[in-house]
Design an enzyme around this catalytic site. Structure first.
Site, PDB file in Angstrom:
ATOM      1  CB  CYS A 104      92.206  72.834  -1.993  1.00 19.30           C
ATOM      2  SG  CYS A 104      92.835  73.317  -3.629  1.00 19.30           S
ATOM      3  CG  HIS A 198      96.723  73.912   0.007  1.00 17.22           C
ATOM      4  ND1 HIS A 198      96.908  72.551  -0.076  1.00 17.22           N
ATOM      5  CD2 HIS A 198      95.976  74.243  -1.079  1.00 17.22           C
ATOM      6  CE1 HIS A 198      96.309  72.080  -1.159  1.00 17.22           C
ATOM      7  NE2 HIS A 198      95.752  73.097  -1.790  1.00 17.22           N
ATOM      8  CD  GLU A 200      97.671  71.823   3.340  1.00 16.81           C
ATOM      9  OE1 GLU A 200      97.785  71.530   2.141  1.00 16.81           O
ATOM     10  OE2 GLU A 200      96.734  72.527   3.781  1.00 16.81           O
TER      11      GLU A 200
END
Length: 753
Positions: A104, A198, A200
């Site tokens: 990001c 993202h 995660e």
């Protein structure tokens, strides 16, 4: 003092690192998702990464950097061209010879530092799920990943595809209409990669696979790792006391039980509280008035060993002052002294300890001590203060716990085995007789109050001001400063409620708006709290299993039309805006628990579930994780407070935005009501749907403070957000109106017709 890396140090001890394996360095850009990356990296490497802040100048030391197998530049707010947003990472990356992965903000930084431009996106995307198309399947970072997969995005800026330098190779994209948005890149001639999305996030596909590919590039992928693998949860159960010989235990619990089927009816719990505690000057009633809660707990400050903790924040106090650390120290002392195991109740979560509330402004102490952050202001400069303390806790060794599933009311007294108190024993016997005499009758009908004047609620921000604040939030989101802001408003009414009116108000409120994490608290000389919260902040059981239940997404019910009510429930379930709000906070809560909990144990057993309450449907997610045995429940609350669902993301930056926009202290509202049990359990709510009756300092006129708020995202409709806070505020206004004026609808809101 708890430093930011204190808990990471604890986590590192929990894993046996691969022999001679260097860890990955994870750079935290002050984001609220960094520790989700830590969890994922630990799973795929078997070793916990080292986390540093982006301004840590050790990253400019070559010897320090040689100890790492690779670097992950984490996500964060701001713009990569601003040194204040990226710290010293540009200098570090320019000299570090190893592999680098940017996520990001880190992705945007790599693009910018290699000759491309970073610009505002046409559409800011936060919490949305998008398909990603791989353009370069031969890229080692995208190995073993499909041509198209779904990812979660949080960004307002993009690496402009029209300005890509020759050094930047575009490896994956998403398509928005006729626009291509870069989602992954490779820096030619360097071992530098980046992803805009993202990996995660709980809803991103193949996130672990991408991080495993990077770990393999670094030479540290866990041998035999496979997609979907989690670390084995071999954490030892929590040990809330130290085993010893029977004679060595200082304390013993004495119990008596009253069995009445009518105590399964939560509305009748008020009979017990009224009989025992109506006249108490300092009292706490944690009330499960909705079937989703099981226990109601009551106490006051009377008793030989009972005492209270009142704490008001003082910006001039030494920085090592922390009231929650004092409470933790006291609990540890009791742990060292020991409670006779045979006297401990097998199921009750509370068996003596602290009950009360933590006000929102306690974020100052908590963020400073848990995260080594010093720029979180404790209060609003020049603001008129109320008499309510920022934290209030009753330590109790005599208490009542109602189990609404079994109908049992348990009267507990903790006694010193060497010198038991006759007064406490006598209280237990008297309380038992009082409860046995109750007949399970419903409350007397509320009599018309003598106050007939219409009640007026005055908002701290009128409709136009609140809408202007929402527009400012959206502007900051577009600039990349935040993803989501939980903006609140306050409605005040002067006079009317006084004395025991507040208890009658709470009894009315728990009927109108029954909630599983409700409560009534009276603080002598300061005021009363009436909360009908449906939201759990953090629960920890005696084995260290932590659970949060964030709520994001609300729609008003139609109780007159069951078919329409089901349609509204379905509308909320399918609302893209509410899904985005909820997902952002779910990932934030996973991050907060990931700071403390054993890597690989953070799970989401229920995602965006719809729960129905008396007046609204809510979108609720459950997040669970396992605490290591040496992290106490008090430490866990201190590190994760305040709850992310009433702040937004990223947490620290957004708290600063809220302070500027709201320009007032929130007080009890959006803090937490709950308890720390001597037996290692704790349970705290998010103090929403909460009213406080107090006075300003130097003034005896009662004032009622009632808060309401909502999550502002780029998709928010300002008018819709105003309507939502009114939906949340109306049940409390109706209950106040009933008590003060004798009619539920005998009130008005200033500025509204």
């Amino acid at each position: 003092k708890l430093q930011f890396l204190y808990f990471i140090g604890r986590c590192r001890k929990m894993e046996e690192p691969v022999a001679d394996q260097k860890p990955i360095l994870l750079v935290d850009n002050y984001d609220s998702y960094t520790f989700n990356l830590l969890q994922c990296i630990t799973v795929v490497t078997g070793t916990v990464p080292v986390v540093v802040k982006n301004h840590d100048e050790r990253m400019l030391d070559r010897a320090f950097m040689e100890t790492f197998a690779g670097v992950v530049l984490g996500p964060g707010p701001g713009h990569p061209a601003n040194e204040s947003d990226v710290g010293v990472t540009k200098q570090m990356v320019s000299t570090y010879p190893g592999p680098v992965l940017g996520v990001c903000l880190g992705f945007q930084a790599l693009g910018l530092w290699n000759g491309s431009k970073v610009v505002k996106a046409v559409s800011a995307i936060h919490g949305e799920i998008s398909p990603v198309e791989v353009r370069t399947p031969s890229d080692v970072l995208l190995h073993r990943m499909p041509k198209i997969f779904k990812v979660v995005r949080y960004h307002s800026l993009i690496v402009c595809p029209d300005t890509l330098s020759d050094a930047v190779e575009l490896t994956a994209v998403t398509v928005e209409g006729d626009r291509v948005v870069p989602m992954a890149l490779k820096i030619r001639g360097k071992r530098h990669w980046g992803v805009q999305y993202h990996p995660e996030s709980v809803c991103t596909e193949y996130g672990h696979q991408l991080l495993a590919n990077f770990a393999q590039i670094c030479g540290v992928m866990k041998e035999g790792w496979r997609a979907g693998e989690q670390l084995e949860n071999n954490t030892a159960p929590m040990r809330w006391q130290i085993p010893r010989s029977e004679k060595a235990y200082k304390w013993e619990l004495k119990w008596s039980t009253v069995q009445r089927d009518f105590f399964k009816d939560r509305l009748l719990t008020s009979e017990i509280f009224t009989a025992l505690y109506k006249t108490s000057q300092n009292t706490v009633w944690l009330d499960s008035s909705d079937p989703r809660g099981r226990y109601s707990i009551m106490t006051d400050d009377t008793g030989v060993s009972n005492f209270i903790k009142k704490h008001r924040l003082d910006p001039s106090a030494p920085t090592d002052t922390n009231i929650l650390s004092e409470i933790e120290g006291f609990l540890n002392d009791r742990k060292d002294e020991g409670i006779l195991p045979s006297s401990v109740h097998p199921t009750l979560p509370f068996q003596g300890g602290f009950l009360g509330y933590i006000g929102y402004e306690m974020r100052g102490e908590c963020m400073h001590h848990a995260h080594d952050i010093t720029d979180v202001e404790l209060s609003q400069e020049g603001e008129r203060k109320t008499k309510m303390p920022d934290l209030f806790m009753v330590y109790t060794q005599r208490f009542v716990v109602v189990d609404h599933q079994t109908g049992e009311t348990n009267i507990g007294v903790l006694v010193d085995r060497s010198s038991p108190s006759n007064a406490d024993t006598t209280w237990g016997e008297a309380a038992t007789k009082t409860i046995e005499a109750l007949q399970g009758q419903t409350e007397e009908p509320l009599q018309d109050s003598s106050h007939k004047k219409q009640l007026l609620f005055v908002p701290s921000s009128d409709r136009n001001q609140y809408i202007a604040a929402i527009e400012k939030c959206k502007q900051l989101i577009l600039e990349g400063e935040t993803y989501e802001v939980c903006l609140t408003n306050e409605f005040t009414a002067t006079g009317g409620i006084q004395g025991n009116d507040t208890l009658e108000f709470y009894k009315k409120l728990r009927v109108i708006n029954a909630a599983p994490y409700a409560g009534f608290i009276r603080v002598e000389g300061c005021g009363d709290i009436c909360s009908s919260s449906p939201e759990r902040f953090l629960k920890i059981d005696a084995n260290g299993m932590a659970e949060a239940k964030p709520i994001k997404g609300t729609i008003k019910r139609d109780l007159l039309d069951p078919t329409r009510d089901e349609e509204l429930k379905k509308e909320l379930k399918e609302s893209k805006k509410d899904q985005c709000e909820n997902l952002m906070i779910v990932d934030l809560l996973r991050n907060d628990l990931g700071m403390l909990c054993k890597p690989g144990t953070v799970t989401v057993p229920k995602l965006m579930d719809i729960e129905s309450y008396k007046t609204v449907h809510q979108m609720v997610t459950t997040v669970q994780a396992q605490l290591p045995s040496d992290i106490s429940h008090a430490s866990a609350v201190k590190v994760t407070f305040p709850g992310g669902s009433i702040v937004g993301a990223p947490k620290v930056r957004t708290m600063s935005i809220i302070k500027d926009l709201e320009a007032r202290s929130r007080g009890v509202y959006t803090g937490s009501l709950g308890y720390f049990s001597l037996t290692g359990c704790s349970d705290f709510n998010i103090a929403i749907r909460t009213a406080v009756v107090t006075q300003f300092e130097g003034c005896d006129t009662p004032i009622l403070r009632l808060g309401a708020g909502g999550a502002i995202t780029i998709q928010s409709s300002p008018e819709g957000e105003w309507d939502e806070i009114m939906i949340k505020a109306y049940p409390l206004m109706r209950a106040v109106s009933q008590i003060v004026t004798g009619g539920e609808n005998n009130y008005k809101v200033a500025g509204l017709d």
